[in-house]
Design an enzyme around this catalytic site. Structure first.
Site, PDB file in Angstrom:
ATOM      1  N   GLU A 156     -36.723 -26.364  21.345  1.00 12.39           N
ATOM      2  CA  GLU A 156     -35.802 -25.228  21.172  1.00 12.39           C
ATOM      3  C   GLU A 156     -34.355 -25.707  21.150  1.00 12.39           C
ATOM      4  O   GLU A 156     -33.516 -25.162  20.426  1.00 12.39           O
ATOM      5  CB  GLU A 156     -36.025 -24.211  22.300  1.00 12.39           C
ATOM      6  CG  GLU A 156     -37.370 -23.505  22.143  1.00 12.39           C
ATOM      7  CD  GLU A 156     -37.737 -22.657  23.343  1.00 12.39           C
ATOM      8  OE1 GLU A 156     -37.764 -23.209  24.468  1.00 12.39           O
ATOM      9  OE2 GLU A 156     -37.974 -21.456  23.175  1.00 12.39           O
ATOM     10  N   GLU A 188     -45.737 -24.405  25.231  1.00 14.00           N
ATOM     11  CA  GLU A 188     -45.654 -23.436  26.331  1.00 14.00           C
ATOM     12  C   GLU A 188     -46.943 -22.646  26.520  1.00 14.00           C
ATOM     13  O   GLU A 188     -47.350 -22.356  27.647  1.00 14.00           O
ATOM     14  CB  GLU A 188     -44.495 -22.451  26.091  1.00 14.00           C
ATOM     15  CG  GLU A 188     -43.117 -23.009  26.351  1.00 14.00           C
ATOM     16  CD  GLU A 188     -42.512 -23.738  25.174  1.00 14.00           C
ATOM     17  OE1 GLU A 188     -43.257 -24.105  24.246  1.00 14.00           O
ATOM     18  OE2 GLU A 188     -41.292 -23.946  25.171  1.00 14.00           O
TER      19      GLU A 188
HETATM   20  N1  CAA Z   1     -41.580 -31.047  33.643  1.00 15.32           N
HETATM   21  C1  CAA Z   1     -41.791 -31.740  34.775  1.00 15.32           C
HETATM   22  N2  CAA Z   1     -42.474 -32.891  34.833  1.00 15.32           N
HETATM   23  C2  CAA Z   1     -42.970 -33.367  33.685  1.00 15.32           C
HETATM   24  C3  CAA Z   1     -42.782 -32.715  32.460  1.00 15.32           C
HETATM   25  C4  CAA Z   1     -42.043 -31.504  32.471  1.00 15.32           C
HETATM   26  N3  CAA Z   1     -41.809 -30.830  31.339  1.00 15.32           N
HETATM   27  N4  CAA Z   1     -43.376 -33.437  31.492  1.00 15.32           N
HETATM   28  C5  CAA Z   1     -43.906 -34.509  32.091  1.00 15.32           C
HETATM   29  N5  CAA Z   1     -43.668 -34.467  33.409  1.00 15.32           N
HETATM   30  C6  CAA Z   1     -44.029 -35.479  34.407  1.00 15.32           C
HETATM   31  C7  CAA Z   1     -45.526 -35.601  34.591  1.00 15.32           C
HETATM   32  O1  CAA Z   1     -45.990 -34.687  35.556  1.00 15.32           O
HETATM   33  C8  CAA Z   1     -45.647 -37.029  35.057  1.00 15.32           C
HETATM   34  O2  CAA Z   1     -45.278 -37.049  36.417  1.00 15.32           O
HETATM   35  P1  CAA Z   1     -45.914 -38.127  37.425  1.00 15.32           P
HETATM   36  O3  CAA Z   1     -45.492 -39.465  36.900  1.00 15.32           O
HETATM   37  O4  CAA Z   1     -45.354 -37.761  38.733  1.00 15.32           O
HETATM   38  O5  CAA Z   1     -47.399 -37.933  37.317  1.00 15.32           O
HETATM   39  C9  CAA Z   1     -44.542 -37.751  34.274  1.00 15.32           C
HETATM   40  O6  CAA Z   1     -43.638 -36.731  33.879  1.00 15.32           O
HETATM   41  C10 CAA Z   1     -45.037 -38.466  33.031  1.00 15.32           C
HETATM   42  O7  CAA Z   1     -45.809 -37.557  32.267  1.00 15.32           O
HETATM   43  P2  CAA Z   1     -47.142 -38.008  31.529  1.00 15.32           P
HETATM   44  O8  CAA Z   1     -47.995 -38.792  32.431  1.00 15.32           O
HETATM   45  O9  CAA Z   1     -47.718 -36.789  30.901  1.00 15.32           O
HETATM   46  O10 CAA Z   1     -46.514 -38.973  30.418  1.00 15.32           O
HETATM   47  P3  CAA Z   1     -46.958 -39.184  28.922  1.00 15.32           P
HETATM   48  O11 CAA Z   1     -46.084 -40.228  28.387  1.00 15.32           O
HETATM   49  O12 CAA Z   1     -48.442 -39.382  28.818  1.00 15.32           O
HETATM   50  O13 CAA Z   1     -46.654 -37.801  28.161  1.00 15.32           O
HETATM   51  C11 CAA Z   1     -45.327 -35.870  27.541  1.00 15.32           C
HETATM   52  C12 CAA Z   1     -45.330 -37.334  28.016  1.00 15.32           C
HETATM   53  C13 CAA Z   1     -45.968 -35.788  26.143  1.00 15.32           C
HETATM   54  C14 CAA Z   1     -43.929 -35.370  27.527  1.00 15.32           C
HETATM   55  C15 CAA Z   1     -46.207 -35.035  28.498  1.00 15.32           C
HETATM   56  O14 CAA Z   1     -45.777 -35.298  29.826  1.00 15.32           O
HETATM   57  C16 CAA Z   1     -46.110 -33.558  28.294  1.00 15.32           C
HETATM   58  O15 CAA Z   1     -46.812 -33.024  27.457  1.00 15.32           O
HETATM   59  N6  CAA Z   1     -45.279 -32.881  29.094  1.00 15.32           N
HETATM   60  C17 CAA Z   1     -45.163 -31.449  29.094  1.00 15.32           C
HETATM   61  C18 CAA Z   1     -44.381 -30.955  27.928  1.00 15.32           C
HETATM   62  C19 CAA Z   1     -44.288 -29.459  27.976  1.00 15.32           C
HETATM   63  O16 CAA Z   1     -45.268 -28.753  28.107  1.00 15.32           O
HETATM   64  N7  CAA Z   1     -43.070 -28.937  27.827  1.00 15.32           N
HETATM   65  C20 CAA Z   1     -42.814 -27.545  27.835  1.00 15.32           C
HETATM   66  C21 CAA Z   1     -42.317 -27.123  29.172  1.00 15.32           C
HETATM   67  S1  CAA Z   1     -42.143 -25.383  29.257  1.00 15.32           S
HETATM   68  C22 CAA Z   1     -40.669 -25.075  28.487  1.00 15.32           C
HETATM   69  O17 CAA Z   1     -40.028 -25.950  27.977  1.00 15.32           O
HETATM   70  C23 CAA Z   1     -40.281 -23.625  28.557  1.00 15.32           C
HETATM   71  C24 CAA Z   1     -39.004 -23.281  27.940  1.00 15.32           C
HETATM   72  O18 CAA Z   1     -38.967 -22.512  27.029  1.00 15.32           O
HETATM   73  C25 CAA Z   1     -37.752 -23.795  28.451  1.00 15.32           C
END
Ligand code: CAA
Ligand code: NAI
Length: 719
Positions: free
Chosen positions: A103, A123
């Site tokens: 976004e 999301e």
């Molecule tokens: N918030 C908080 N922590 C997060 C995070 C997030 N958005 N994304 C990843 N992390 C944390 C994980 O929990 C993990 O923590 P630990 O090391 O303590 O276990 C660490 O970051 C690394 O994450 P991964 O093990 O998943 O790392 P990866 O390299 O395999 O993948 C990624 C990276 C593709 C970004 C994956 O972490 C992911 O899909 N994250 C979530 C993305 C997401 O769903 N974003 C949307 C959030 S909601 C939003 O944004 C609403 C809005 O409108 C504002």
């Protein structure tokens, strides 16, 4: 949290610095707001570039903050201000731009993406919707059908696809940030009005209502009872039918209905549970971050049946060379053809070439001398498996890891017949092994930390969600399945039908109820195991009363179904009837209804009306109760591990969080009270007797699931 620099004398470079994924925490939003203000107010600055540190643009909102009250500046006004600013802003996307990160890119006037970057609005997978304008801007930019697909599925797209859709302006193989700075300099004099996505008119198809109807039906079918995708569709409708200022309000109202819902809590719990599950730890202090896995270059699979074939494919597609062994020439040839076909289809689907050169097929264990690791997948027969392990122990070099895919036998007993018990571990795949994401890594008491680390890391390399579990009959998943299935058959005795029970479970969210699932898996497998363990067939002690075994209630109906040759889908008859052997369209079968009626009258059971609530409570509370015992016994380290096993191996609905999270959402006190009630009604069913851990947690005030571990840690661990 956000670094501000002036580069090329006139470009403000704002770098998000919140490792590991540069999530938009309150501190980052605060720092960004300050940096943007500085850039817009500084007359030296003519353009702005936003990027993320360590080659990752932004992973979206900080999901950990969702549990508490909103702190720091809200995202929407910050994003609106970036878009409305009079200086061109360019997003330099490397790594990921997800959720709020995507976004953020949408409000930048231009986007440059590295060719390996991935973008998406995930999301919906967290039970919410893209509420920082995502549902309003994306349809304006790429049209309703494409936006609907991305927003309702949460699918990640590649930079190339984003370019085709018109989301990014340029894809580069160079440093995206450097390219973006040059791009920004060239954009300085250009008008910005057409680059403000919120000002665009949504290209609206003439048949909008029909399109939304179709997508709604699809979503309801795919994700039964899940709220977020339906709210996403409503938000996208607003983008098509309302001006931006009203649409964004609608987006925010819809978000409010989701944000504190139980489904959102469950899905966010699943996100973190999945990541926690990989972090195994042993009482010795060895754990995931201090034990080095071995590198695996070559492997062997013994047995090319249902499981062996899928395991070969899983290994070969990540570049591991595999020797596959069968017991007879004909079986070897059949297995070989199947594996080649599977690998070719898999490679075609992924757009790569099949790694057939990595495969070797043989009838001789002697060929396994030099492999790094062996996975045994022969019949579930302890004597046979022991022979195989003894042989392997003689043939393989001393450092070779020996793994078993047994679905419930004693891994330590197998270790005991080898010359290297510390190198023996269970690698329990799920069928079909090249599709299912779950891997239970079964740690025997003698498995070394290096062995466990290697199995866990190999699972990850194959794209599996690996969970370390202790060694007991059935391990975690299959051990819990027994009380769950027992309840389903007891309910049949008492008056329910297979279709009623399945419907209640499917309405709860399971893709398939227990009987449809059993028909798919094949009823003969369990029947054979029951015969071998003396529960049915000629070896049953005649002194046993008919519906009791080992002093507890036993339901022989599944045996009676099998005695009629009804083995499920493969025979065209099982708990249901099918059009033909191998058919998948399950229809209620009057013959099963007759069988149930005859059975009840033979044992003078008065059938009663059974409510869906009773079905759910008896099946799922019995399941969770066994989960509590597993925690107590130290077979699983934490409730998250059990939940991940059920989510990825047994089709437990993700929006319910898994059996242990579900129990916590219902309320442990209520679960305890219902189990006590049902146990009183059925005292001959020990699985309904509440476990001591459940009672202990209730006595401690029902703490949140994330803290149960503190109440278990004094007990004995098998991990
Ligand atoms: N918030 C908080 N922590 C997060 C995070 C997030 N958005 N994304 C990843 N992390 C944390 C994980 O929990 C993990 O923590 P630990 O090391 O303590 O276990 C660490 O970051 C690394 O994450 P991964 O093990 O998943 O790392 P990866 O390299 O395999 O993948 C990624 C990276 C593709 C970004 C994956 O972490 C992911 O899909 N994250 C979530 C993305 C997401 O769903 N974003 C949307 C959030 S909601 C939003 O944004 C609403 C809005 O409108 C504002
Ligand atoms: P299967 O019957 O389909 O295949 C077993 C294969 O092993 C057969 O092709 C057989 O010819 C071969 N075999 C037997 N003895 C052999 C030997 N000495 N050397 C080489 N090959 C030999 O069985 P399936 O379903 O693949 O199960 C294999 C193992 O995986 C079992 O331990 C089972 O419990 C476990 N498992 C099965 C699951 C399933 O859903 N089918 C799921 C998870 C684990």
């Amino acid at each position: 949290m956000a670094r501000y620099e002036l580069v090329k004398r006139s470009v403000a470079l704002i770098t998000l610095t919140n490792p590991p994924v540069n999530a938009l925490s309150s501190a980052v939003r605060h720092a960004m707001a300050k940096s943007m203000e500085q850039a817009l107010n500084d007359p030296k600055v003519t353009a702005v570039v936003i990027c993320g540190e360590n080659g990752r643009f932004c992973g979206g909102a900080d999901i950990r903050e969702f549990a508490g009250p909103l702190r720091g500046p809200p995202l929407v006004p910050l994003l609106d201000a970036i878009e409305a600013g009079e200086k061109p802003v360019v997003a330099a996307i490397e790594g990921v731009a997800l959720g709020g990160g995507f976004e953020l890119a949408l409000v930048c006037h231009y986007c440059i993406a590295h060719f390996k970057a991935r973008l998406g609005l995930p999301e919906v997978t967290l039970g919410i919707l893209p509420a920082a304008g995502g549902t309003q801007r994306l349809p304006r930019l790429i049209g309703i059908p494409a936006a609907l697909e991305l927003i309702t599925t949460g699918r990640h797209i590649s930079a190339q696809e984003a370019l085709k859709l018109g989301i990014v302006d340029q894809v580069t193989e160079q440093n995206a940030c450097e390219v973006a700075v040059e791009f920004a300099l060239r954009a300085v004099a250009k008008p910005l009005s057409s680059r403000r996505v919120s000002m665009l008119t949504t290209p609206c198809p003439p048949d909008l209502d029909a399109l939304l109807e179709v997508v709604t039906m699809e979503v309801k079918k795919k994700a039964r009872g899940v709220m977020a995708p339906l709210a996403c569709i409503q938000a996208v409708r607003a983008a098509a039918t309302m001006p931006y200022s009203k649409g964004i309000k609608r987006e925010s109202e819809l978000m409010a209905t989701l944000f504190n819902s139980g489904q959102a809590r469950a899905l966010q719990y699943c996100f973190f549970a999945q990541r926690t599950a990989g972090k195994w730890t042993l009482p010795s202090g060895a754990q995931w971050n201090n034990s080095k896995p071995r590198e695996i270059r070559s492997a062997a699979i013994i047995g090319l049946g249902t499981m062996g074939r899928g395991i070969v494919v899983s290994l070969a597609r990540v570049g591991i060379s595999v020797i596959a062994v069968e017991s007879e020439k004909k079986l070897l040839e059949t297995g070989k053809q199947m594996v080649i076909g599977m690998l070719e289809r898999d490679a075609k689907r992924r757009g790569v070439s099949a790694s057939l050169n990595l495969l070797k097929f043989t009838l001789s264990l002697q060929d396994l001398k030099d492999v790094d690791l062996v996975i045994e997948a022969v019949f579930e027969d302890m004597a046979l498996k022991k022979r195989v392990f003894q042989e392997l122990s003689k043939v393989c070099r001393p450092a070779t890891l020996l793994c078993t895919n047994t679905s419930g036998l004693d891994v330590d007993a197998l270790a005991g017949v080898t010359d290297r018990p510390h190198l023996v571990v269970g690698m329990h795949f799920f069928s079909p092994a090249h599709v299912m994401k779950l891997l239970e890594v079964v740690c025997g008491p003698r498995s070394s930390s290096e062995t466990i680390a290697t199995a866990m890391s190999l699972g990850k390399r194959m794209g599996k969600v690996s969970v370390a579990v202790g060694n007991c009959p059935g391990f975690v998943g299959n051990r819990m399945l027994k009380p769950y299935m027992d309840q389903a058959t007891f309910l049949l005795e008492e008056g329910a039908t297979p279709e009623q029970i399945d419907k209640a479970l499917e309405d709860f969210g399971f893709a398939m109820g227990v009987f449809r699932m059993s028909d798919l898996a094949g009823l003969d497998v369990g029947w054979r195991i029951r015969k071998e363990s003396g529960l049915t067939g000629p070896d049953v002690d005649p002194k046993n009363p008919p519906r009791r075994r080992h002093g507890r209630r036993y339901c022989p109906i599944p045996d009676m179904v099998c005695e009629q040759g009804r083995f499920g889908q493969k025979t065209g008859r099982g708990w249901y009837m099918y059009d033909k052997p191998g058919g998948t369209n399950a229809k209620p079968d009057p013959l099963i209804q007759n069988l149930l009626e005859m059975y009840r009258s033979r044992y003078a059971i008065q059938p009663r009306n059974i409510s869906d609530q009773e079905i759910i409570e008896r099946c799922l509370f019995a399941l969770a109760n066994e989960g509590f015992r597993i925690l107590e016994d130290g077979i699983a380290a934490r409730p998250e591990d059990i939940d991940v096993i059920y989510l990825f191996g047994y089709g437990f609905p993700r929006h319910r969080g898994g059996p242990m999270f579900y129990a916590s959402m219902v309320g442990l006190e209520r679960v305890l009270e219902r189990l006590e009630h049902y146990h009183q009604a059925h005292p001959d069913v020990p699985h309904l007797e509440p476990s001591p851990l459940l009672k202990k947690l209730v006595a401690c005030g029902s703490p949140s699931v994330q803290t149960w571990r503190e109440h278990i840690k004094t007990m004995h661990s098998h991990l």
